[in-house]
Motif scaffolding. Sequence first.
Motif, PDB file in Angstrom:
ATOM      1  N   SER A 160       0.807  -1.211   0.000  1.00 61.50           N
ATOM      2  CA  SER A 160       0.000   0.000   0.000  1.00 61.50           C
ATOM      3  C   SER A 160       0.853   1.278   0.000  1.00 61.50           C
ATOM      4  N   PRO A 161       1.795   1.464   0.940  1.00 63.64           N
ATOM      5  CA  PRO A 161       2.606   2.690   0.881  1.00 63.64           C
ATOM      6  C   PRO A 161       3.547   2.738  -0.317  1.00 63.64           C
ATOM      7  N   LEU A 162       4.007   1.569  -0.786  1.00 67.52           N
ATOM      8  CA  LEU A 162       4.886   1.592  -1.970  1.00 67.52           C
ATOM      9  C   LEU A 162       4.122   2.164  -3.160  1.00 67.52           C
ATOM     10  N   ARG A 163       2.824   1.868  -3.250  1.00 62.74           N
ATOM     11  CA  ARG A 163       1.997   2.419  -4.339  1.00 62.74           C
ATOM     12  C   ARG A 163       1.706   3.890  -4.106  1.00 62.74           C
ATOM     13  N   SER A 164       1.492   4.257  -2.840  1.00 62.06           N
ATOM     14  CA  SER A 164       1.030   5.629  -2.564  1.00 62.06           C
ATOM     15  C   SER A 164       2.134   6.669  -2.653  1.00 62.06           C
ATOM     16  N   TYR A 165       3.376   6.306  -2.315  1.00 62.28           N
ATOM     17  CA  TYR A 165       4.386   7.344  -2.083  1.00 62.28           C
ATOM     18  C   TYR A 165       5.567   7.327  -3.041  1.00 62.28           C
ATOM     19  N   ALA A 166       5.455   6.651  -4.167  1.00 62.33           N
ATOM     20  CA  ALA A 166       6.553   6.701  -5.141  1.00 62.33           C
ATOM     21  C   ALA A 166       6.517   8.059  -5.825  1.00 62.33           C
ATOM     22  N   ALA A 167       7.406   8.971  -5.386  1.00 60.82           N
ATOM     23  CA  ALA A 167       7.323  10.351  -5.851  1.00 60.82           C
ATOM     24  C   ALA A 167       8.026  10.571  -7.182  1.00 60.82           C
ATOM     25  N   HIS A 168       9.028   9.777  -7.483  1.00 59.22           N
ATOM     26  CA  HIS A 168       9.855  10.022  -8.662  1.00 59.22           C
ATOM     27  C   HIS A 168       9.734   8.854  -9.625  1.00 59.22           C
ATOM     28  N   PRO A 169      10.135   9.028 -10.872  1.00 60.37           N
ATOM     29  CA  PRO A 169      10.050   7.915 -11.827  1.00 60.37           C
ATOM     30  C   PRO A 169      10.925   6.729 -11.425  1.00 60.37           C
ATOM     31  N   SER A 170      12.114   6.975 -10.837  1.00 63.18           N
ATOM     32  CA  SER A 170      12.925   5.840 -10.375  1.00 63.18           C
ATOM     33  C   SER A 170      13.401   6.125  -8.957  1.00 63.18           C
ATOM     34  N   PRO A 171      12.471   5.979  -8.021  1.00 59.53           N
ATOM     35  CA  PRO A 171      12.761   6.384  -6.645  1.00 59.53           C
ATOM     36  C   PRO A 171      13.729   5.440  -5.939  1.00 59.53           C
ATOM     37  N   PHE A 231      21.350  11.564   2.746  1.00 57.67           N
ATOM     38  CA  PHE A 231      20.571  12.218   1.684  1.00 57.67           C
ATOM     39  C   PHE A 231      20.385  11.296   0.468  1.00 57.67           C
ATOM     40  N   GLY A 232      20.279   9.983   0.738  1.00 52.32           N
ATOM     41  CA  GLY A 232      20.231   9.016  -0.366  1.00 52.32           C
ATOM     42  C   GLY A 232      18.854   8.542  -0.783  1.00 52.32           C
ATOM     43  N   PHE A 233      17.844   8.613   0.111  1.00 52.54           N
ATOM     44  CA  PHE A 233      16.564   7.947  -0.186  1.00 52.54           C
ATOM     45  C   PHE A 233      15.406   8.933  -0.329  1.00 52.54           C
ATOM     46  N   ASP A 234      14.532   8.641  -1.285  1.00 52.82           N
ATOM     47  CA  ASP A 234      13.278   9.388  -1.382  1.00 52.82           C
ATOM     48  C   ASP A 234      12.307   8.930  -0.306  1.00 52.82           C
ATOM     49  N   LEU A 235      12.424   7.634  -0.001  1.00 56.10           N
ATOM     50  CA  LEU A 235      11.443   7.015   0.883  1.00 56.10           C
ATOM     51  C   LEU A 235      12.155   6.036   1.800  1.00 56.10           C
ATOM     52  N   LEU A 236      11.749   6.008   3.065  1.00 50.68           N
ATOM     53  CA  LEU A 236      12.209   4.965   3.998  1.00 50.68           C
ATOM     54  C   LEU A 236      10.973   4.235   4.492  1.00 50.68           C
ATOM     55  N   LEU A 237      11.006   2.926   4.408  1.00 46.30           N
ATOM     56  CA  LEU A 237       9.902   2.117   4.939  1.00 46.30           C
ATOM     57  C   LEU A 237      10.449   1.431   6.177  1.00 46.30           C
ATOM     58  N   CYS A 238       9.915   1.759   7.339  1.00 49.39           N
ATOM     59  CA  CYS A 238      10.478   1.232   8.584  1.00 49.39           C
ATOM     60  C   CYS A 238       9.592   0.123   9.129  1.00 49.39           C
ATOM     61  N   LYS A 254      16.502  12.065   1.451  1.00 47.06           N
ATOM     62  CA  LYS A 254      16.724  13.279   0.668  1.00 47.06           C
ATOM     63  C   LYS A 254      15.843  14.384   1.232  1.00 47.06           C
ATOM     64  N   LYS A 255      16.147  15.624   0.874  1.00 45.44           N
ATOM     65  CA  LYS A 255      15.257  16.727   1.242  1.00 45.44           C
ATOM     66  C   LYS A 255      13.891  16.439   0.623  1.00 45.44           C
ATOM     67  N   ASN A 256      12.832  16.812   1.346  1.00 47.97           N
ATOM     68  CA  ASN A 256      11.451  16.498   0.929  1.00 47.97           C
ATOM     69  C   ASN A 256      11.137  15.004   1.006  1.00 47.97           C
ATOM     70  N   GLY A 257      12.025  14.212   1.622  1.00 50.20           N
ATOM     71  CA  GLY A 257      11.807  12.769   1.687  1.00 50.20           C
ATOM     72  C   GLY A 257      10.754  12.386   2.716  1.00 50.20           C
ATOM     73  N   ARG A 258      10.415  11.095   2.710  1.00 44.92           N
ATOM     74  CA  ARG A 258       9.328  10.631   3.575  1.00 44.92           C
ATOM     75  C   ARG A 258       9.722   9.345   4.302  1.00 44.92           C
ATOM     76  N   SER A 284       1.353   4.104   8.304  1.00 45.74           N
ATOM     77  CA  SER A 284       0.557   3.438   7.270  1.00 45.74           C
ATOM     78  C   SER A 284       0.026   2.136   7.857  1.00 45.74           C
ATOM     79  N   PHE A 285      -1.266   1.947   7.727  1.00 46.42           N
ATOM     80  CA  PHE A 285      -1.935   0.823   8.388  1.00 46.42           C
ATOM     81  C   PHE A 285      -2.552  -0.095   7.335  1.00 46.42           C
TER      82      PHE A 285
END
Length: 343
Positions: A160-171, A231-238, A254-258, A284-285
């Motif tokens: 679910s979050p992988l679908r919702s938060y992919a901000a860039h074409p190759s995140p 400053f390497g990741f667009d997204l971290l899934l913990c 990265k800046k603006n990351g999530r 994310s639930f």
Amino acid sequence: MPPSTILGYAARAVGQPLEPFTYEPPQLGEHDVRVSVTHCGVCHTDIHAIDDYYGITTYPFVPGHEIVGYVSAVGREASGLKEGARVGIGWQGRSCMRCEWCLKGEEQLCMDIVQSGTWVPYGGFSSSVIVDSRFAYPLPEAMPSQVAAVLMCAGVTVYSPLRSYAAHPSPKIGIVGVGGLGHLAIQFARVLGYEVTAISSSPEKKEEALAFGADHFIVSDDRTGMRQVLFGFDLLLCTVSGRIDWELLVNTLKKNGRLVLLGFPDVVLNSTDLVAHQLSITGSFIGNRARMREMLSFAQAHGITPAVELMPMSRVNEALQRVRENKARYRIVLVNDTVGVGI
Ligand code: NAP
Ligand code: ZN
Ligand code: ZN
């Protein structure tokens, strides 16, 4: 034991080992189905609930919410499912269907969420469960039951979050914790086009993490390795619930990351980093019903396959202990060896 009795495994008090527990079948509501359980995965959430981490557990408590089984009874208004159908059931077994969130199709946010768990009144470490038929999902025919079981909670929770938060074409994504959720997150993320870094406290998981599809592997205690991905990741899934060096971890965004929290760790964050780097933190639930159906098709189409250790349900305490000790590789699925004993 009379034939109408259900056999489950219950914790009688906070943190206790499970014991065999028999109970009368709960009444089948109009929209409900009864499902004979054949397989049930062991999710770390079961352990948090046994330990009453959420403060909502009532005892005797029968855990289990990564369920596959066969429909054995159908309520009057339960359309779409017939006796004998193989279905999967995840953490959510019903919802109010009336609140703002249910009406929006975000059932996982139902205002009555505490009563919506599949383990209310009793969960899937059991010969059968009763849930609302609208939360029992027909499974792709070719999908093995132990695979489907794990997808019902771990699968939808990471998809679910992988679908919702992919901000860039190759995140670029960091997946923290290579456990039940984490090892599936690596697989889904890879197929979804992310460049994947697995961040783990267990160096011995490296080869398997790379085999699941990670491009890189970092040991979380290795400060030198972690500094190389600042400053390497667009997204971290913990996906962990244990101790984390939050400052170091957040600075890999990265800046603006999530940062998406899936596990339940104690979070201590430095507001300067959050503000100055414009970071977002999101919980994310699980996922809603639409996501669940989409995830099942996606997993089937792309061959997403959890690594499963099968164990008989009667050895449930050994399974729980293995998960507590971070020894499961990577999901234990209990196979019901009590079938034919209850209903
Ligand atoms: P799991 O199989 O036990 O995996 C958790 C991983 O976290 C471990 O494999 C380990 O990975 C890492 N870890 C780091 N410190 C740990 C510690 N002190 N104790 C145990 N593990 C530690 O658990 P899971 O079933 O994937 O669940 C992960 C978390 O997500 C749990 O908190 C669970 O309750 C939660 N969850 C949330 C949702 C949701 O809807 N948000 C759904 C399901 C589960 P490494 O060895 O790689 O470090
Ligand atoms: Zn779960
Ligand atoms: Zn609702």
